[in-house]
Design a protein around this motif. Structure first.
Motif, PDB file in Angstrom:
ATOM      1  N   ALA A 194     173.278  40.456  32.113  1.00 39.95           N
ATOM      2  CA  ALA A 194     173.498  40.435  30.781  1.00 39.95           C
ATOM      3  C   ALA A 194     174.395  38.922  30.516  1.00 39.95           C
ATOM      4  O   ALA A 194     174.783  38.274  31.482  1.00 39.95           O
ATOM      5  CB  ALA A 194     174.782  41.332  30.626  1.00 39.95           C
ATOM      6  N   LEU A 195     174.133  38.337  29.426  1.00 38.87           N
ATOM      7  CA  LEU A 195     174.373  37.036  29.075  1.00 38.87           C
ATOM      8  C   LEU A 195     175.152  37.038  27.827  1.00 38.87           C
ATOM      9  O   LEU A 195     174.761  37.917  26.773  1.00 38.87           O
ATOM     10  CB  LEU A 195     173.476  35.939  29.237  1.00 38.87           C
ATOM     11  CG  LEU A 195     172.252  35.919  28.572  1.00 38.87           C
ATOM     12  CD1 LEU A 195     172.391  35.458  26.969  1.00 38.87           C
ATOM     13  CD2 LEU A 195     171.059  35.518  29.104  1.00 38.87           C
ATOM     14  N   ARG A 196     176.157  36.168  27.644  1.00 38.92           N
ATOM     15  CA  ARG A 196     176.515  35.757  26.363  1.00 38.92           C
ATOM     16  C   ARG A 196     176.373  34.463  25.920  1.00 38.92           C
ATOM     17  O   ARG A 196     176.503  33.733  26.560  1.00 38.92           O
ATOM     18  CB  ARG A 196     178.158  35.944  26.284  1.00 38.92           C
ATOM     19  CG  ARG A 196     179.044  35.995  24.885  1.00 38.92           C
ATOM     20  CD  ARG A 196     180.191  36.348  24.856  1.00 38.92           C
ATOM     21  NE  ARG A 196     180.607  37.920  24.955  1.00 38.92           N
ATOM     22  CZ  ARG A 196     180.945  38.670  25.992  1.00 38.92           C
ATOM     23  NH1 ARG A 196     181.178  37.897  27.050  1.00 38.92           N
ATOM     24  NH2 ARG A 196     181.048  39.820  25.921  1.00 38.92           N
ATOM     25  N   ALA A 197     176.165  34.255  24.520  1.00 36.87           N
ATOM     26  CA  ALA A 197     175.583  33.115  23.962  1.00 36.87           C
ATOM     27  C   ALA A 197     176.454  32.553  23.073  1.00 36.87           C
ATOM     28  O   ALA A 197     176.950  33.454  22.124  1.00 36.87           O
ATOM     29  CB  ALA A 197     173.904  33.186  23.516  1.00 36.87           C
ATOM     30  N   GLU A 198     176.870  31.226  23.580  1.00 37.07           N
ATOM     31  CA  GLU A 198     178.012  30.737  22.476  1.00 37.07           C
ATOM     32  C   GLU A 198     177.880  29.215  22.333  1.00 37.07           C
ATOM     33  O   GLU A 198     177.804  28.617  23.306  1.00 37.07           O
ATOM     34  CB  GLU A 198     179.514  30.875  22.987  1.00 37.07           C
ATOM     35  CG  GLU A 198     179.948  32.536  23.048  1.00 37.07           C
ATOM     36  CD  GLU A 198     181.264  32.638  23.694  1.00 37.07           C
ATOM     37  OE1 GLU A 198     181.655  33.634  23.569  1.00 37.07           O
ATOM     38  OE2 GLU A 198     181.832  31.680  24.389  1.00 37.07           O
ATOM     39  N   GLY A 199     177.520  28.965  21.058  1.00 36.31           N
ATOM     40  CA  GLY A 199     177.124  27.566  20.813  1.00 36.31           C
ATOM     41  C   GLY A 199     175.896  26.901  21.497  1.00 36.31           C
ATOM     42  O   GLY A 199     176.061  25.428  21.878  1.00 36.31           O
ATOM     43  N   GLY A 200     175.021  27.670  21.802  1.00 33.17           N
ATOM     44  CA  GLY A 200     173.790  27.024  22.361  1.00 33.17           C
ATOM     45  C   GLY A 200     174.113  27.015  24.046  1.00 33.17           C
ATOM     46  O   GLY A 200     172.910  26.573  24.539  1.00 33.17           O
ATOM     47  N   THR A 201     175.003  27.535  24.603  1.00 35.12           N
ATOM     48  CA  THR A 201     175.038  27.726  26.039  1.00 35.12           C
ATOM     49  C   THR A 201     175.200  29.313  26.456  1.00 35.12           C
ATOM     50  O   THR A 201     175.570  30.029  25.501  1.00 35.12           O
ATOM     51  CB  THR A 201     176.614  26.993  26.452  1.00 35.12           C
ATOM     52  OG1 THR A 201     177.567  27.822  25.917  1.00 35.12           O
ATOM     53  CG2 THR A 201     176.517  25.708  25.883  1.00 35.12           C
ATOM     54  N   PHE A 202     174.873  29.422  27.557  1.00 36.16           N
ATOM     55  CA  PHE A 202     174.825  30.921  28.002  1.00 36.16           C
ATOM     56  C   PHE A 202     175.906  30.907  29.337  1.00 36.16           C
ATOM     57  O   PHE A 202     175.931  30.025  30.050  1.00 36.16           O
ATOM     58  CB  PHE A 202     173.322  31.227  28.407  1.00 36.16           C
ATOM     59  CG  PHE A 202     172.203  31.031  27.423  1.00 36.16           C
ATOM     60  CD1 PHE A 202     172.463  31.770  26.145  1.00 36.16           C
ATOM     61  CD2 PHE A 202     171.144  30.302  27.572  1.00 36.16           C
ATOM     62  CE1 PHE A 202     171.451  31.739  25.366  1.00 36.16           C
ATOM     63  CE2 PHE A 202     170.421  30.171  26.482  1.00 36.16           C
ATOM     64  CZ  PHE A 202     170.245  30.761  25.447  1.00 36.16           C
ATOM     65  N   SER A 203     176.315  32.376  29.270  1.00 36.28           N
ATOM     66  CA  SER A 203     177.229  32.668  30.480  1.00 36.28           C
ATOM     67  C   SER A 203     176.683  33.712  30.686  1.00 36.28           C
ATOM     68  O   SER A 203     176.558  34.772  30.127  1.00 36.28           O
ATOM     69  CB  SER A 203     178.767  32.277  30.098  1.00 36.28           C
ATOM     70  OG  SER A 203     178.998  33.280  29.000  1.00 36.28           O
ATOM     71  N   ALA A 204     176.896  34.256  32.131  1.00 35.31           N
ATOM     72  CA  ALA A 204     176.596  35.767  32.618  1.00 35.31           C
ATOM     73  C   ALA A 204     177.703  36.346  32.574  1.00 35.31           C
ATOM     74  O   ALA A 204     178.817  36.018  32.947  1.00 35.31           O
ATOM     75  CB  ALA A 204     176.161  35.379  34.129  1.00 35.31           C
ATOM     76  N   VAL A 205     177.470  37.506  32.327  1.00 36.82           N
ATOM     77  CA  VAL A 205     178.643  38.609  31.991  1.00 36.82           C
ATOM     78  C   VAL A 205     178.301  39.813  32.784  1.00 36.82           C
ATOM     79  O   VAL A 205     178.570  41.131  32.219  1.00 36.82           O
ATOM     80  CB  VAL A 205     178.930  38.822  30.397  1.00 36.82           C
ATOM     81  CG1 VAL A 205     179.577  37.614  29.981  1.00 36.82           C
ATOM     82  CG2 VAL A 205     177.690  39.069  29.825  1.00 36.82           C
ATOM     83  N   GLY A 206     177.773  40.042  33.791  1.00 38.78           N
ATOM     84  CA  GLY A 206     177.509  41.070  34.541  1.00 38.78           C
ATOM     85  C   GLY A 206     175.952  41.654  34.351  1.00 38.78           C
ATOM     86  O   GLY A 206     174.975  40.780  34.109  1.00 38.78           O
ATOM     87  N   TYR A 207     175.993  42.950  34.146  1.00 39.91           N
ATOM     88  CA  TYR A 207     174.258  43.353  34.120  1.00 39.91           C
ATOM     89  C   TYR A 207     174.717  44.710  32.868  1.00 39.91           C
ATOM     90  O   TYR A 207     175.459  45.053  32.616  1.00 39.91           O
ATOM     91  CB  TYR A 207     174.174  44.209  35.378  1.00 39.91           C
ATOM     92  CG  TYR A 207     174.142  43.493  36.582  1.00 39.91           C
ATOM     93  CD1 TYR A 207     173.140  42.554  36.683  1.00 39.91           C
ATOM     94  CD2 TYR A 207     174.963  43.413  37.618  1.00 39.91           C
ATOM     95  CE1 TYR A 207     172.806  41.798  37.646  1.00 39.91           C
ATOM     96  CE2 TYR A 207     174.808  42.499  38.469  1.00 39.91           C
ATOM     97  CZ  TYR A 207     174.130  41.920  38.989  1.00 39.91           C
ATOM     98  OH  TYR A 207     173.820  40.838  39.772  1.00 39.91           O
ATOM     99  N   ALA A 208     173.477  44.647  32.282  1.00 38.67           N
ATOM    100  CA  ALA A 208     172.956  45.581  31.256  1.00 38.67           C
ATOM    101  C   ALA A 208     172.500  46.660  31.938  1.00 38.67           C
ATOM    102  O   ALA A 208     171.563  46.549  32.620  1.00 38.67           O
ATOM    103  CB  ALA A 208     172.154  45.255  30.345  1.00 38.67           C
ATOM    104  N   ILE A 209     172.870  48.031  31.655  1.00 35.61           N
ATOM    105  CA  ILE A 209     172.309  49.241  32.472  1.00 35.61           C
ATOM    106  C   ILE A 209     171.678  49.766  31.676  1.00 35.61           C
ATOM    107  O   ILE A 209     171.864  50.209  30.339  1.00 35.61           O
ATOM    108  CB  ILE A 209     173.477  50.103  32.830  1.00 35.61           C
ATOM    109  CG1 ILE A 209     174.787  49.518  33.659  1.00 35.61           C
ATOM    110  CG2 ILE A 209     172.847  51.340  33.767  1.00 35.61           C
ATOM    111  CD1 ILE A 209     174.266  48.655  34.896  1.00 35.61           C
ATOM    112  N   LEU A 210     170.131  49.981  31.762  1.00 34.01           N
ATOM    113  CA  LEU A 210     169.201  50.672  31.062  1.00 34.01           C
ATOM    114  C   LEU A 210     168.949  52.137  31.693  1.00 34.01           C
ATOM    115  O   LEU A 210     168.576  52.408  32.820  1.00 34.01           O
ATOM    116  CB  LEU A 210     167.832  49.954  31.053  1.00 34.01           C
ATOM    117  CG  LEU A 210     168.098  48.490  30.422  1.00 34.01           C
ATOM    118  CD1 LEU A 210     166.738  47.876  30.806  1.00 34.01           C
ATOM    119  CD2 LEU A 210     168.505  48.340  28.969  1.00 34.01           C
TER     120      LEU A 210
END
Length: 364
Positions: A188-204
């Motif tokens: 999972a990632l979060r996008a802010e102002g054109g940059t990406f940061s990892a925020v763990g995992y998305a569970i499907l």
């Protein structure tokens, strides 16, 4: 016989040349007339899906990434629309990363995964990401303002190798998990102002977003799967100070526990190796070494417990513990398959053994 050979050769030439209207091979295209897409994003839309594709930025730095967007009832229709409208032929065979917006993942990630599986240009080794609290198209467009989504994601992947916050997962990995146990996970990632940061995992679960593995649970996922490139853990030592331990390896075994033929629980055994990365801890002192190893084992045990608890809370075996338990006790595979529905209520125990060394000390 010779005549038949000549006829066969002539037929092959006919196919290769396209004579007689047999256009079985794709038309050759000049590279300059193609837009090579590197990143693909899919979002939910009222009339279907919104698809966003982006090239990489130019190597000279002055050329911005090209971004194409299209809304259609299906991904295939959107892609065909992009290829029909553009001045250049839009080619998707170089797509290395697929981003799914959170609303789409909650509705269904299955269509996007199935598209990659079936499309002749897409590849199963495409890395998959889920954008948390946002859309994939907006994230890709913002990244293209000063570079490209492909470049930003590559930079994030390099950072992950130093921080061990996540691990890459391909479409093939996710599809295999969904096929085996009905669940899987993706970064999972979060996008802010054109940059990406990892925020763990998305569970499907069953192809839809069921929850998130964050913080300690995300680290627990890495430990259970042995993906701990460079996790740094602060551990207290006698005297009130602390030492920084760099985790460089983890090996985990899952053993089923049976009683009178009934599956009663799981035993999780994890061996963690770490190097002393900072601090004045004297590893020659047995008391200090024991304190460091016990502290590290306690920390990593809590992370594994967080990941296991999340799986039970969501009612899904997204880590495929069933297969791991079956590998440890193949003679119980039939019972495991028949009784694995107990997983959400199963009891489990976690035992972590840690070993701390100096990376430059050959004696330890």
């Amino acid at each position: 016989m010779k005549g038949k050979a000549i006829a066969l050769a002539a037929g092959c030439c006919l196919l290769l040349s396209g004579c007689g209207g047999l256009d079985l091979l794709p038309y050759a295209r000049e590279l300059e007339g193609m837009a090579l897409m590197r990143t693909l994003g899919v979002d939910a839309a009222a009339e279907g899906v919104a698809v966003t594709a982006s090239t990489d930025a130019g190597e000279e730095g002055g050329e911005r990434a090209q971004v194409a967007e299209r809304t259609a009832p299906s991904i295939s229709a959107a892609v065909l629309g992009m290829q029909a409208e553009g001045a250049a032929y839009v080619y998707f065979g170089h797509v290395g990363r697929l981003l799914l917006g959170e609303p789409l993942a909650r509705r269904s990630a299955g269509e996007a995964l199935d598209y990659v599986l079936r499309d002749v240009e897409m590849r199963l080794d495409t890395e998959l990401y889920v954008v948390r609290d946002g859309g994939a198209g907006e994230a890709i467009a913002q990244a293209a303002e000063e570079g490209s989504a492909a470049g930003r994601l590559e930079a994030m992947a390099e950072d992950l190798g130093l921080a061990a916050r996540s691990m890459p997962r391909t479409v093939r990995d996710v599809l295999a998990g969904l096929e085996r146990c009905g669940a899987s996970f993706a970064p999972a990632l979060r996008a802010e102002g054109g940059t990406f940061s990892a925020v763990g995992y998305a569970i499907l679960k069953d192809g839809t977003l069921a929850g998130w593995a964050e913080d300690e649970a995300a680290y627990g996922v890495n430990l259970l799967l042995g993906q701990v490139d460079a996790d740094v853990v602060e551990v207290p030592v006698p005297g009130g100070e602390s030492a920084a331990l760099r985790v460089v390896g983890a090996r985990t075994r899952v053993r089923p526990r049976f009683q009178a033929g009934e599956l009663t629980g799981l035993e999780i055994l994890c061996r963690v190796d770490a190097n002393l990365a900072g601090g004045n801890a004297d590893l020659e002192d047995p008391a200090v070494r024991t304190a460091l190893e016990d502290g590290l084992a306690w920390k990593e045990s809590g992370r594994i417990r967080a990941a296991l608890a999340l799986g039970q809370e969501l009612g899904t075996d997204f880590l495929d513990l069933q297969s791991a338990a079956g590998s440890a006790a193949p003679w119980h595979w039939g019972e495991l398959q028949a009784q694995w529905e107990k997983w959400p209520e199963l009891d489990w125990t976690v035992e972590v053994r840690a070993q701390v060394r100096r990376s430059y000390d050959a004696r330890t």
